[in-house]
Design an enzyme around this catalytic site. Sequence first.
Site, PDB file in Angstrom:
ATOM      1  N   ALA A  45      34.792  23.885  47.683  1.00 45.44           N
ATOM      2  CA  ALA A  45      34.103  24.774  48.594  1.00 45.44           C
ATOM      3  C   ALA A  45      34.552  24.322  49.887  1.00 45.44           C
ATOM      4  O   ALA A  45      34.849  23.035  50.097  1.00 45.44           O
ATOM      5  CB  ALA A  45      32.776  25.164  48.457  1.00 45.44           C
ATOM      6  N   CYS A  46      34.216  24.942  51.008  1.00 45.39           N
ATOM      7  CA  CYS A  46      34.593  24.144  52.337  1.00 45.39           C
ATOM      8  C   CYS A  46      33.531  23.016  52.617  1.00 45.39           C
ATOM      9  O   CYS A  46      32.784  23.039  52.219  1.00 45.39           O
ATOM     10  CB  CYS A  46      34.033  25.374  53.423  1.00 45.39           C
ATOM     11  N   PRO A  47      34.654  22.055  53.193  1.00 49.34           N
ATOM     12  CA  PRO A  47      35.788  21.934  53.611  1.00 49.34           C
ATOM     13  C   PRO A  47      36.661  21.464  52.648  1.00 49.34           C
ATOM     14  O   PRO A  47      37.825  21.050  53.190  1.00 49.34           O
ATOM     15  CB  PRO A  47      35.550  20.969  55.045  1.00 49.34           C
ATOM     16  N   GLY A  48      36.691  21.685  51.377  1.00 51.25           N
ATOM     17  CA  GLY A  48      37.461  20.718  50.548  1.00 51.25           C
ATOM     18  C   GLY A  48      39.058  21.490  50.787  1.00 51.25           C
ATOM     19  O   GLY A  48      39.792  20.460  50.781  1.00 51.25           O
ATOM     20  N   ASP A  70      37.897  29.949  48.517  1.00 58.10           N
ATOM     21  CA  ASP A  70      36.961  29.495  49.408  1.00 58.10           C
ATOM     22  C   ASP A  70      37.265  30.846  50.524  1.00 58.10           C
ATOM     23  O   ASP A  70      38.254  30.511  51.316  1.00 58.10           O
ATOM     24  CB  ASP A  70      36.571  28.370  49.988  1.00 58.10           C
TER      25      ASP A  70
END
Lengths: 83, 137
Positions: free
Chosen positions: A21-24, A48
Amino acid sequence: MSQEELQNLVVDKSVDARGTACPGPLLEAKKSIGTIASGEIMEVLSADEGTKRDIPKWANKKGHEYLGTVEDSGYFKIYLKKG
Amino acid sequence: MAKLCMGLFSGSLDKLTAAGVIMSGAAADDMDVEVFVLLQGARAFIKGNENKIDNLAEASHLKGEFTQALKDLNVSTWYEFFEMAKEMTNVKIYICSLAGKIWGGEKLEDFNGLVDDLCGIGEYLTAAEEADIHMFI
């Protein structure tokens, strides 16, 4: 670029960030763009929603070219050309 | 290069996670980051405490839902975010010396590997004055 052109692109690097998920996805993009040469093309796979806006903005700010996004089932592919 | 200055007052899981996400975004943008850890925040940085942080600053009754969702979404721990940001860009983490003392940390070796040094409040304010972005969490 049109959807068809994007789909036919030969990419130099593909990054699968669908498990994060963010920031991945942004972090994966940042890490991976360092491994390709200027002018080469990278695709980032992400599921995402926030990434769809985030990565193009980041790329433009960092001097890379955002080529476009292709939607697939349940995820999307973002295409960038390293500046 | 743009500079982000963060006053990290909170030592709760939710706010540490937020700080970590913001910091890693700044790292992706090649910003310089300076974090000044104040009062409650310092407890999380005492050596050995990194996995003991499990309280929420807000909506504490939703803790189970929050921690399960982070796990399901494969979100890194706050500590991992801080480590990643440090690997990617110039991140300095300073512990306010008073804050350290409150939780039993007098010297740099009392803190975990993320911490660069102890500092006083004057340095924090100067950094905030000079930064392009300042936030207090």
